[in-house]
Design a protein around this motif. Sequence first.
Motif, PDB file in Angstrom:
ATOM      1  N   LEU A  48       0.832  -1.205   0.000  1.00 21.37           N
ATOM      2  CA  LEU A  48       0.000   0.000   0.000  1.00 21.37           C
ATOM      3  C   LEU A  48       0.867   1.255   0.000  1.00 21.37           C
ATOM      4  O   LEU A  48       0.601   2.211  -0.752  1.00 21.37           O
ATOM      5  N   ALA A  49       1.912   1.255   0.804  1.00 18.83           N
ATOM      6  CA  ALA A  49       2.817   2.408   0.857  1.00 18.83           C
ATOM      7  C   ALA A  49       3.514   2.593  -0.488  1.00 18.83           C
ATOM      8  O   ALA A  49       3.678   3.723  -0.964  1.00 18.83           O
ATOM      9  N   THR A  50       3.910   1.492  -1.114  1.00 21.52           N
ATOM     10  CA  THR A  50       4.579   1.571  -2.426  1.00 21.52           C
ATOM     11  C   THR A  50       3.610   2.112  -3.478  1.00 21.52           C
ATOM     12  O   THR A  50       3.983   2.972  -4.283  1.00 21.52           O
ATOM     13  N   ASP A  51       2.374   1.609  -3.444  1.00 20.57           N
ATOM     14  CA  ASP A  51       1.370   2.097  -4.402  1.00 20.57           C
ATOM     15  C   ASP A  51       1.074   3.579  -4.193  1.00 20.57           C
ATOM     16  O   ASP A  51       0.837   4.314  -5.147  1.00 20.57           O
ATOM     17  N   THR A  52       1.099   4.011  -2.945  1.00 20.97           N
ATOM     18  CA  THR A  52       0.753   5.401  -2.617  1.00 20.97           C
ATOM     19  C   THR A  52       1.885   6.365  -2.948  1.00 20.97           C
ATOM     20  O   THR A  52       1.650   7.430  -3.529  1.00 20.97           O
ATOM     21  N   LEU A  53       3.098   6.005  -2.582  1.00 25.95           N
ATOM     22  CA  LEU A  53       4.234   6.917  -2.740  1.00 25.95           C
ATOM     23  C   LEU A  53       5.126   6.606  -3.934  1.00 25.95           C
ATOM     24  O   LEU A  53       5.878   7.467  -4.379  1.00 25.95           O
ATOM     25  N   GLY A  54       5.081   5.389  -4.402  1.00 28.32           N
ATOM     26  CA  GLY A  54       6.015   4.956  -5.433  1.00 28.32           C
ATOM     27  C   GLY A  54       7.267   4.403  -4.769  1.00 28.32           C
ATOM     28  O   GLY A  54       7.611   4.765  -3.643  1.00 28.32           O
ATOM     29  N   LYS A  55       7.941   3.524  -5.472  1.00 30.78           N
ATOM     30  CA  LYS A  55       9.105   2.832  -4.902  1.00 30.78           C
ATOM     31  C   LYS A  55      10.223   3.788  -4.493  1.00 30.78           C
ATOM     32  O   LYS A  55      10.773   3.688  -3.399  1.00 30.78           O
ATOM     33  N   VAL A  56      10.557   4.728  -5.352  1.00 23.36           N
ATOM     34  CA  VAL A  56      11.678   5.635  -5.082  1.00 23.36           C
ATOM     35  C   VAL A  56      11.378   6.524  -3.885  1.00 23.36           C
ATOM     36  O   VAL A  56      12.220   6.678  -2.977  1.00 23.36           O
ATOM     37  N   ARG A  57      10.180   7.121  -3.848  1.00 24.56           N
ATOM     38  CA  ARG A  57       9.826   8.001  -2.720  1.00 24.56           C
ATOM     39  C   ARG A  57       9.747   7.218  -1.412  1.00 24.56           C
ATOM     40  O   ARG A  57      10.160   7.715  -0.360  1.00 24.56           O
ATOM     41  N   LEU A  58       9.223   5.984  -1.470  1.00 20.26           N
ATOM     42  CA  LEU A  58       9.131   5.169  -0.257  1.00 20.26           C
ATOM     43  C   LEU A  58      10.527   4.805   0.256  1.00 20.26           C
ATOM     44  O   LEU A  58      10.794   4.883   1.457  1.00 20.26           O
ATOM     45  N   GLU A  59      11.414   4.433  -0.646  1.00 22.45           N
ATOM     46  CA  GLU A  59      12.791   4.129  -0.229  1.00 22.45           C
ATOM     47  C   GLU A  59      13.453   5.359   0.397  1.00 22.45           C
ATOM     48  O   GLU A  59      14.154   5.259   1.401  1.00 22.45           O
ATOM     49  N   ARG A  60      13.221   6.520  -0.193  1.00 27.52           N
ATOM     50  CA  ARG A  60      13.775   7.756   0.358  1.00 27.52           C
ATOM     51  C   ARG A  60      13.179   8.046   1.733  1.00 27.52           C
ATOM     52  O   ARG A  60      13.892   8.425   2.662  1.00 27.52           O
ATOM     53  N   LEU A  61      11.876   7.852   1.875  1.00 28.18           N
ATOM     54  CA  LEU A  61      11.218   8.060   3.167  1.00 28.18           C
ATOM     55  C   LEU A  61      11.805   7.120   4.222  1.00 28.18           C
ATOM     56  O   LEU A  61      12.093   7.542   5.341  1.00 28.18           O
ATOM     57  N   GLN A  62      12.007   5.856   3.868  1.00 25.17           N
ATOM     58  CA  GLN A  62      12.589   4.905   4.820  1.00 25.17           C
ATOM     59  C   GLN A  62      13.991   5.340   5.241  1.00 25.17           C
ATOM     60  O   GLN A  62      14.309   5.320   6.434  1.00 25.17           O
ATOM     61  N   ARG A  63      14.799   5.744   4.290  1.00 27.50           N
ATOM     62  CA  ARG A  63      16.164   6.219   4.615  1.00 27.50           C
ATOM     63  C   ARG A  63      16.102   7.453   5.508  1.00 27.50           C
ATOM     64  O   ARG A  63      16.818   7.555   6.506  1.00 27.50           O
ATOM     65  N   ASP A  64      15.226   8.386   5.145  1.00 28.59           N
ATOM     66  CA  ASP A  64      15.109   9.625   5.920  1.00 28.59           C
ATOM     67  C   ASP A  64      14.639   9.344   7.349  1.00 28.59           C
ATOM     68  O   ASP A  64      15.156   9.928   8.307  1.00 28.59           O
ATOM     69  N   LEU A  65      13.677   8.456   7.493  1.00 29.41           N
ATOM     70  CA  LEU A  65      13.185   8.132   8.839  1.00 29.41           C
ATOM     71  C   LEU A  65      14.252   7.410   9.665  1.00 29.41           C
ATOM     72  O   LEU A  65      14.365   7.652  10.870  1.00 29.41           O
ATOM     73  N   MET A  66      15.018   6.551   9.035  1.00 26.51           N
ATOM     74  CA  MET A  66      16.104   5.873   9.759  1.00 26.51           C
ATOM     75  C   MET A  66      17.160   6.883  10.193  1.00 26.51           C
ATOM     76  O   MET A  66      17.681   6.823  11.311  1.00 26.51           O
ATOM     77  N   GLN A  67      17.467   7.836   9.328  1.00 24.13           N
ATOM     78  CA  GLN A  67      18.437   8.882   9.666  1.00 24.13           C
ATOM     79  C   GLN A  67      17.902   9.749  10.806  1.00 24.13           C
ATOM     80  O   GLN A  67      18.637  10.072  11.744  1.00 24.13           O
ATOM     81  N   LEU A  68      16.630  10.110  10.752  1.00 20.75           N
ATOM     82  CA  LEU A  68      16.023  10.904  11.814  1.00 20.75           C
ATOM     83  C   LEU A  68      16.007  10.124  13.128  1.00 20.75           C
ATOM     84  O   LEU A  68      16.323  10.674  14.187  1.00 20.75           O
ATOM     85  N   THR A  69      15.679   8.842  13.065  1.00 15.50           N
ATOM     86  CA  THR A  69      15.673   7.994  14.262  1.00 15.50           C
ATOM     87  C   THR A  69      17.051   7.955  14.900  1.00 15.50           C
ATOM     88  O   THR A  69      17.188   8.090  16.122  1.00 15.50           O
TER      89      THR A  69
END
Length: 149
Positions: free
Chosen positions: A119-140
């Motif tokens: 669902l997240a991939t369909d909503t954001l697209g693969k590239v944006r979702l991967e970027r979001l995951q990286r950004d959230l891990m960096q923020l964490t």
Amino acid sequence: MSKGGKPDDVAPAIGAAGRSMIAAMMVRLAGRGFDGMTPGFAGLIPLLDATGARSTVLAQRSGVSKQAMSQLIRELETRGYVELVGDPTDTRAKIVRLTKRGVALREACLLVRGELHALATDTLGKVRLERLQRDLMQLTAALNKPYRP
């Protein structure tokens, strides 16, 4: 600053996304016959494997107190998802282990996580979702650094 002159605050958006993800998981688990699940249950089940673990280890892995973990384990045991068995390395200790019903719940949790990822991939697209995951891990990682005023 936002347009209204108030400081921007990312915390509400991150919190809302997290709460929505958990709520969606609970609804999907209920749809698979696992009613009455809580985020605590869904968070603990993936931490258990075939050999089980001591409650103190589970508390450490999940970041909750030993007392909170003991309460969660008792509730899961009452519902038939886990069992407590003797630790072969220490007769005073108990190992928390999944029952057949617990294994089924774990499998359901993995399937639901896959659905939510899709669902997240369909909503954001693969590239944006991967970027979001990286950004959230960096923020964490930044948020977990020791605070020094």
